[in-house]
Write a protein that holds these residues in place. Structure first.
Motif, PDB file in Angstrom:
ATOM      1  N   PRO A  92       0.927  -1.345  -0.142  1.00  0.00           N
ATOM      2  CA  PRO A  92       0.005  -0.008  -0.135  1.00  0.00           C
ATOM      3  C   PRO A  92       0.739   1.354  -0.013  1.00  0.00           C
ATOM      4  O   PRO A  92       0.441   2.214  -0.497  1.00  0.00           O
ATOM      5  N   GLY A  93       1.933   1.458   0.533  1.00  0.00           N
ATOM      6  CA  GLY A  93       2.889   2.462   0.591  1.00  0.00           C
ATOM      7  C   GLY A  93       3.904   2.787  -0.312  1.00  0.00           C
ATOM      8  O   GLY A  93       4.557   3.484  -0.141  1.00  0.00           O
ATOM      9  N   SER A  94       3.871   1.955  -1.481  1.00  0.00           N
ATOM     10  CA  SER A  94       4.923   1.763  -2.534  1.00  0.00           C
ATOM     11  C   SER A  94       5.119   2.984  -3.127  1.00  0.00           C
ATOM     12  O   SER A  94       5.990   3.499  -3.431  1.00  0.00           O
ATOM     13  N   LEU A  95       4.092   3.592  -3.686  1.00  0.00           N
ATOM     14  CA  LEU A  95       3.759   4.884  -4.335  1.00  0.00           C
ATOM     15  C   LEU A  95       4.288   6.087  -3.417  1.00  0.00           C
ATOM     16  O   LEU A  95       5.222   7.010  -3.726  1.00  0.00           O
ATOM     17  N   LEU A  96       3.644   6.152  -2.382  1.00  0.00           N
ATOM     18  CA  LEU A  96       3.950   7.249  -1.492  1.00  0.00           C
ATOM     19  C   LEU A  96       5.436   6.980  -1.034  1.00  0.00           C
ATOM     20  O   LEU A  96       6.187   8.420  -0.675  1.00  0.00           O
ATOM     21  N   SER A  97       5.833   6.158  -0.562  1.00  0.00           N
ATOM     22  CA  SER A  97       7.433   6.180  -0.021  1.00  0.00           C
ATOM     23  C   SER A  97       8.221   6.560  -0.902  1.00  0.00           C
ATOM     24  O   SER A  97       9.284   7.063  -0.728  1.00  0.00           O
ATOM     25  N   ARG A  98       8.107   6.416  -2.189  1.00  0.00           N
ATOM     26  CA  ARG A  98       9.124   6.650  -3.307  1.00  0.00           C
ATOM     27  C   ARG A  98       8.833   8.457  -3.619  1.00  0.00           C
ATOM     28  O   ARG A  98       9.805   8.841  -3.812  1.00  0.00           O
ATOM     29  N   ILE A  99       7.617   8.781  -3.676  1.00  0.00           N
ATOM     30  CA  ILE A  99       7.336  10.180  -4.087  1.00  0.00           C
ATOM     31  C   ILE A  99       7.751  10.903  -2.850  1.00  0.00           C
ATOM     32  O   ILE A  99       8.318  12.084  -3.128  1.00  0.00           O
ATOM     33  N   MET A 100       7.748  10.623  -1.933  1.00  0.00           N
ATOM     34  CA  MET A 100       8.547  11.410  -0.492  1.00  0.00           C
ATOM     35  C   MET A 100       9.980  11.434  -1.009  1.00  0.00           C
ATOM     36  O   MET A 100      10.481  12.645  -0.133  1.00  0.00           O
ATOM     37  N   ILE A 101      10.755  10.580  -1.316  1.00  0.00           N
ATOM     38  CA  ILE A 101      12.089  10.737  -1.646  1.00  0.00           C
ATOM     39  C   ILE A 101      12.325  11.835  -2.545  1.00  0.00           C
ATOM     40  O   ILE A 101      13.095  12.713  -2.687  1.00  0.00           O
ATOM     41  N   PHE A 102      11.689  11.878  -3.845  1.00  0.00           N
ATOM     42  CA  PHE A 102      11.508  12.877  -4.513  1.00  0.00           C
ATOM     43  C   PHE A 102      11.451  14.395  -4.078  1.00  0.00           C
ATOM     44  O   PHE A 102      12.057  15.288  -4.523  1.00  0.00           O
ATOM     45  N   ARG A 103      10.348  14.376  -3.358  1.00  0.00           N
ATOM     46  CA  ARG A 103      10.036  15.598  -2.510  1.00  0.00           C
ATOM     47  C   ARG A 103      11.047  16.163  -1.598  1.00  0.00           C
ATOM     48  O   ARG A 103      11.197  17.508  -1.485  1.00  0.00           O
TER      49      ARG A 103
END
Length: 269
Positions: A92-103
């Motif tokens: 469930p957190g796959s997209l969010l965890s990666r997008i947070m690194i970009f941010r």
């Protein structure tokens, strides 16, 4: 928006689990581009059963996984994109965890994460993979380093001035060569969270060792011909291919004659 690219070919056995894993993401701003590559099973019925505007469905004649991904790459609208095979699952957190690194860092081009290889029933973990590299990933990819490469687990920040294309005449290692083609000069980072459950099925690349071996030779020739790598890196790549295939044949129970033939072929490359 994140564009998630899913090629589908006769994947009805596991397809629902893959699609549901996207719908269950805690990060909601995504589009799922499903490319049906000429399936003859019930994959189409499963896909059409979903009523969500974010799920985009396209059909083409059977042309292979790279052609299916290329179609989606032309259609995607996201600022970021990633891949999900039809037999794998994103936690469930796959997209969010990666997008947070970009941010956290606007200079980052690619974000990876932890991958668990599971058996076909998804009830047993066969391998735990965690990246441990930060920076320009190009040389690491040329060396087939496990510091930054597992497979289609990268999330990529889209550059509108760049054309993203898979090489369609590659049956093996096409994802590695794709990352090589886009990575030079980019910055790679990773999250320590799990981003993918990779299902090892009976039809995986490792089940056709001769095809995999030939795929490595083709990859070597493409890199040697089309990429400006120094002699030391090329020699290391030759050594790495030899070591991978030699050990793979032995582990798989193939006789020593087949394993040692790899050494001869690598010397002649």
């Amino acid at each position: 928006m994140i564009s998630i690219i899913m090629p589908v070919y006769n994947s009805s056995q596991y397809l629902k689990y893959a699609i549901d894993s996207v719908l269950n993401q805690t990060y909601k701003n995504w589009e799922l581009l499903i490319i049906n590559d000429g399936s003859t099973d019930k994959s189409s019925n499963i896909i059409l059963s979903y009523d969500d505007d974010r799920v985009k469905y396209y059909v083409q004649k059977h042309q292979g996984v790279s052609a299916a991904r290329n179609k989606a790459l032309k259609l995607m609208r996201g600022k970021y994109f990633c891949f999900l095979d039809a037999d794998d699952i994103m936690p469930p957190g796959s997209l969010l965890s990666r997008i947070m690194i970009f941010r956290k860092n606007s200079n980052i081009s690619f974000v990876d994460g932890v991958v668990l290889t599971k058996n076909h029933k998804m009830d047993k973990t066969l391998r735990y993979y965690r990246p441990y590299f930060k920076g320009d990933p190009y040389n690491q990819l040329v060396k087939i380093s496990d510091k930054c490469f597992f497979g289609p687990s990268w999330m990529i920040k889209r550059d509108n001035n760049f054309s993203y294309v898979f090489k369609e005449n590659m049956d093996y290692l096409e994802d590695l060569y794709f990352y090589l083609s886009i990575s030079n000069g980019g910055v790679y980072d990773y999250t320590k969270d799990i981003v993918l459950f990779y299902r090892k099925t009976f039809g995986s690349a490792m089940s056709n060792l001769t095809g995999l071996e030939n795929g490595y030779y083709k990859l070597f020739n493409l890199i040697k011909t089309n990429h400006k790598s120094d002699l030391g890196t090329i020699l290391y790549l030759k050594y790495k291919i030899c070591r991978i295939m030699f050990s793979t044949y032995l582990i798989d129970g193939v006789n020593l004659r087949k394993a040692f033939s790899v050494i001869l072929k690598c010397l002649l490359m």
